[in-house]
Design a protein around this motif. Structure first.
Motif, PDB file in Angstrom:
ATOM      1  N   ALA A   1       0.834  -1.207   0.000  1.00 17.12           N
ATOM      2  CA  ALA A   1       0.000   0.000   0.000  1.00 17.12           C
ATOM      3  C   ALA A   1       0.868   1.257   0.000  1.00 17.12           C
ATOM      4  CB  ALA A   1      -0.951   0.002   1.195  1.00 17.12           C
ATOM      5  N   THR A   2       1.966   1.241   0.732  1.00 14.96           N
ATOM      6  CA  THR A   2       2.882   2.385   0.757  1.00 14.96           C
ATOM      7  C   THR A   2       3.426   2.655  -0.640  1.00 14.96           C
ATOM      8  OG1 THR A   2       3.510   1.998   3.052  1.00 14.96           O
ATOM      9  CG2 THR A   2       5.079   3.236   1.700  1.00 14.96           C
ATOM     10  N   ILE A   3       3.825   1.593  -1.338  1.00 10.95           N
ATOM     11  CA  ILE A   3       4.389   1.749  -2.683  1.00 10.95           C
ATOM     12  C   ILE A   3       3.308   2.249  -3.645  1.00 10.95           C
ATOM     13  CG2 ILE A   3       5.511   0.550  -4.599  1.00 10.95           C
ATOM     14  CD1 ILE A   3       7.242   1.007  -1.995  1.00 10.95           C
ATOM     15  N   LEU A   4       2.113   1.694  -3.557  1.00 12.19           N
ATOM     16  CA  LEU A   4       1.036   2.145  -4.449  1.00 12.19           C
ATOM     17  C   LEU A   4       0.715   3.624  -4.242  1.00 12.19           C
ATOM     18  CD1 LEU A   4      -1.720  -0.616  -4.671  1.00 12.19           C
ATOM     19  CD2 LEU A   4      -0.159   0.175  -6.446  1.00 12.19           C
TER      20      LEU A   4
ATOM     21  N   LYS B   1       2.720   5.878  -3.329  1.00 16.82           N
ATOM     22  CA  LYS B   1       3.843   6.671  -3.838  1.00 16.82           C
ATOM     23  C   LYS B   1       4.086   6.452  -5.342  1.00 16.82           C
ATOM     24  CE  LYS B   1       6.427   6.929   0.516  1.00 16.82           C
ATOM     25  NZ  LYS B   1       6.727   8.365   0.550  1.00 16.82           N
ATOM     26  N   ARG B   2       3.310   5.591  -5.958  1.00 13.65           N
ATOM     27  CA  ARG B   2       3.565   5.242  -7.356  1.00 13.65           C
ATOM     28  C   ARG B   2       3.583   6.450  -8.293  1.00 13.65           C
ATOM     29  NH1 ARG B   2       0.144   0.607 -10.589  1.00 13.65           N
ATOM     30  NH2 ARG B   2       1.818  -0.100 -11.932  1.00 13.65           N
ATOM     31  N   PRO B   3       2.654   7.401  -8.183  1.00 14.36           N
ATOM     32  CA  PRO B   3       2.744   8.577  -9.064  1.00 14.36           C
ATOM     33  C   PRO B   3       4.057   9.342  -8.878  1.00 14.36           C
ATOM     34  CG  PRO B   3       0.556   8.438  -8.085  1.00 14.36           C
ATOM     35  CD  PRO B   3       1.417   7.432  -7.379  1.00 14.36           C
TER      36      PRO B   3
ATOM     37  N   ALA C   1       9.578  10.692 -10.629  1.00 10.78           N
ATOM     38  CA  ALA C   1      11.001  10.725 -10.276  1.00 10.78           C
ATOM     39  C   ALA C   1      11.856   9.913 -11.241  1.00 10.78           C
ATOM     40  CB  ALA C   1      11.193  10.205  -8.854  1.00 10.78           C
ATOM     41  N   PHE C   2      11.298   8.827 -11.773  1.00 14.27           N
ATOM     42  CA  PHE C   2      12.055   7.929 -12.637  1.00 14.27           C
ATOM     43  C   PHE C   2      11.573   7.978 -14.086  1.00 14.27           C
ATOM     44  CE2 PHE C   2      12.920   6.103  -8.433  1.00 14.27           C
ATOM     45  CZ  PHE C   2      14.293   5.970  -8.498  1.00 14.27           C
ATOM     46  N   ALA C   3      11.214   9.171 -14.557  1.00 17.11           N
ATOM     47  CA  ALA C   3      10.901   9.392 -15.981  1.00 17.11           C
ATOM     48  C   ALA C   3       9.888   8.380 -16.506  1.00 17.11           C
ATOM     49  CB  ALA C   3      12.181   9.374 -16.817  1.00 17.11           C
TER      50      ALA C   3
END
Length: 195
Positions: free
Chosen positions: A55-58, A60-62, A67-69
């Motif tokens: 859930a934390t990663i999801l 932060k996904r946007p 950040a990573f083009a």
């Protein structure tokens, strides 16, 4: 065991209450991903997830995509020390220097794999002959012979944060395995495996 939601759909407990996880489960998790960029992104996100909740990663996904083009391997492969420092200051992502360096290294490894059939071909070559048929969450394996072999193959090609458990999670997420519980409304929905 699944939980039947207000919409009448059966989901595993991890996807039953949080709206973000429920949407991810209903629309994305377990659906086939066969393109280079999509697989590169998911390998990197699974690596960032190590030690954290999905859930934390999801959430932060946007920010990860910004950040990573948008996880364009050609662009990220060109990142240098200044980019690492910029990313270490970005509060929107997980600021772990080793994971950031792995994401850049994985981009370079992805680009290099094009001469040998590409990332998608390599990852999907580890599809097993059978997929699990779990009745409960306890029945869902967290590692397999195929995920262990995929981990080894990726490491040999320069990838990092691709351990056997992480690669098993990747294989579930991108449809190589169908570990939807047998009574889930999503079982068999990928088209890769029968219900």
């Amino acid at each position: 065991m699944t939980v039947v939601g207000a919409d009448g759909r059966a989901r595993p407990t991890w996807a039953a209450t949080d709206p973000l996880l429920r949407h991810y489960y209903d629309t994305e998790w377990g659906m086939p991903v066969r393109d280079e960029r999509g697989l590169y992104e998911r390998i990197c996100l699974e690596g960032f997830q190590a030690g954290l909740s999905w859930a934390t990663i999801l959430r932060k996904r946007p920010a990860f995509r910004a950040a990573f083009a948008d996880f364009d391997p050609d662009v990220v492969a060109g990142f240098g020390d200044d980019d690492v420092e910029r990313l270490m200051r970005d509060p929107g992502i997980v600021r772990n220097r080793r994971k950031i360096a792995a994401t850049i290294g994985n981009a370079r490894a992805t680009v290099a794999l094009r001469d040998d059939g590409g990332l998608a071909r390599l990852v999907w070559s580890f599809r097993p002959e059978e997929t699990p048929r779990p009745s409960t969450q306890a029945d869902v394996p967290t590692v397999s012979a195929e995920s262990t072999a995929l981990s080894k193959a990726l490491r040999q090609r320069g990838f990092a944060f691709v351990g056997p458990t992480t690669m098993h999670a990747l294989m579930e997420a991108v449809g190589i395995l169908d570990t939807h519980l047998v009574d889930s409304h999503r079982r068999g929905s990928s088209g890769v495996w029968p219900a």
